[in-house]
Write a protein that holds these residues in place. Structure first.
Motif, PDB file in Angstrom:
ATOM      1  N   LYS A  81      62.307  28.951  55.780  1.00  0.00           N
ATOM      2  CA  LYS A  81      60.951  28.716  56.281  1.00  0.00           C
ATOM      3  C   LYS A  81      60.706  27.225  56.507  1.00  0.00           C
ATOM      4  CE  LYS A  81      56.101  29.508  55.211  1.00  0.00           C
ATOM      5  NZ  LYS A  81      55.124  29.988  54.241  1.00  0.00           N
ATOM      6  N   LYS A  82      61.142  26.380  55.568  1.00  0.00           N
ATOM      7  CA  LYS A  82      60.973  24.933  55.714  1.00  0.00           C
ATOM      8  C   LYS A  82      61.747  24.390  56.917  1.00  0.00           C
ATOM      9  CE  LYS A  82      59.964  23.621  50.953  1.00  0.00           C
ATOM     10  NZ  LYS A  82      60.415  22.855  49.774  1.00  0.00           N
ATOM     11  N   GLU A  85      59.929  25.365  60.067  1.00  0.00           N
ATOM     12  CA  GLU A  85      58.713  24.556  60.223  1.00  0.00           C
ATOM     13  C   GLU A  85      59.067  23.168  60.766  1.00  0.00           C
ATOM     14  OE1 GLU A  85      56.869  24.567  56.357  1.00  0.00           O
ATOM     15  OE2 GLU A  85      56.073  26.601  56.621  1.00  0.00           O
ATOM     16  N   LYS A  86      60.119  22.560  60.244  1.00  0.00           N
ATOM     17  CA  LYS A  86      60.556  21.229  60.702  1.00  0.00           C
ATOM     18  C   LYS A  86      61.040  21.273  62.146  1.00  0.00           C
ATOM     19  CE  LYS A  86      60.396  18.725  56.814  1.00  0.00           C
ATOM     20  NZ  LYS A  86      59.702  17.467  56.648  1.00  0.00           N
ATOM     21  N   GLY A  88      60.073  23.347  64.503  1.00  0.00           N
ATOM     22  CA  GLY A  88      59.001  23.667  65.441  1.00  0.00           C
ATOM     23  C   GLY A  88      59.201  25.016  66.112  1.00  0.00           C
ATOM     24  N   GLU A 103      65.018  32.759  64.908  1.00  0.00           N
ATOM     25  CA  GLU A 103      65.464  31.581  64.172  1.00  0.00           C
ATOM     26  C   GLU A 103      66.348  30.660  65.022  1.00  0.00           C
ATOM     27  OE1 GLU A 103      66.220  34.782  62.568  1.00  0.00           O
ATOM     28  OE2 GLU A 103      64.194  34.720  61.769  1.00  0.00           O
TER      29      GLU A 103
END
Length: 122
Positions: A81-82, A85-86, A88, A103
């Motif tokens: 998830k991180k 998020e990084k 985008g 993904e």
């Protein structure tokens, strides 16, 4: 149960339409290591979901950029998830559907390094 978080690079697109000429990068989690995940994708994709195409049918080269094994599912999901998020939002389109398409992102060395930093913190 132990899980693996992996980072893959996809090159040499062989499908019908991809909106970029660049390679793609993918982060994912699996109960198996990255090598087994790639083998299972090749063996099973299209048999479970007829609309889905195996990674190796779509790309000439699939490279494992990194993996961390023997972690909990919770930790693997948190890091995945991180990373996403990084990275985008999804930034390409492709005619075909394949497992884990959510993904995938356009590859850059910055994205690779960002993901590796998060993976190696485990």
């Amino acid at each position: 149960m132990n899980y693996c978080i992996y980072l893959l690079k996809f090159e040499g697109y062989k499908g019908g339409m991809l909106s970029t000429k660049n390679p793609l990068i993918k982060v994912g989690i699996s109960k198996e290591n990255a090598e087994t995940r790639i083998r299972n994708n090749t063996r099973l994709e299209g048999r479970i979901d007829n609309d889905s195409v195996a990674w190796k049918e779509l790309f000439g080269k699939v490279t494992i950029l990194g993996q961390v094994t023997s972690i909990t599912q919770e930790k693997a999901r948190m890091v995945e998830k991180k990373v996403l998020e990084k990275w985008g939002a999804k930034d390409f389109s492709m005619k075909e559907y394949c497992s884990g398409i959510g993904e995938f992102r356009i590859y850059s060395l910055d994205r690779e390094n960002t993901a590796k930093q998060l993976l190696w913190m485990l």
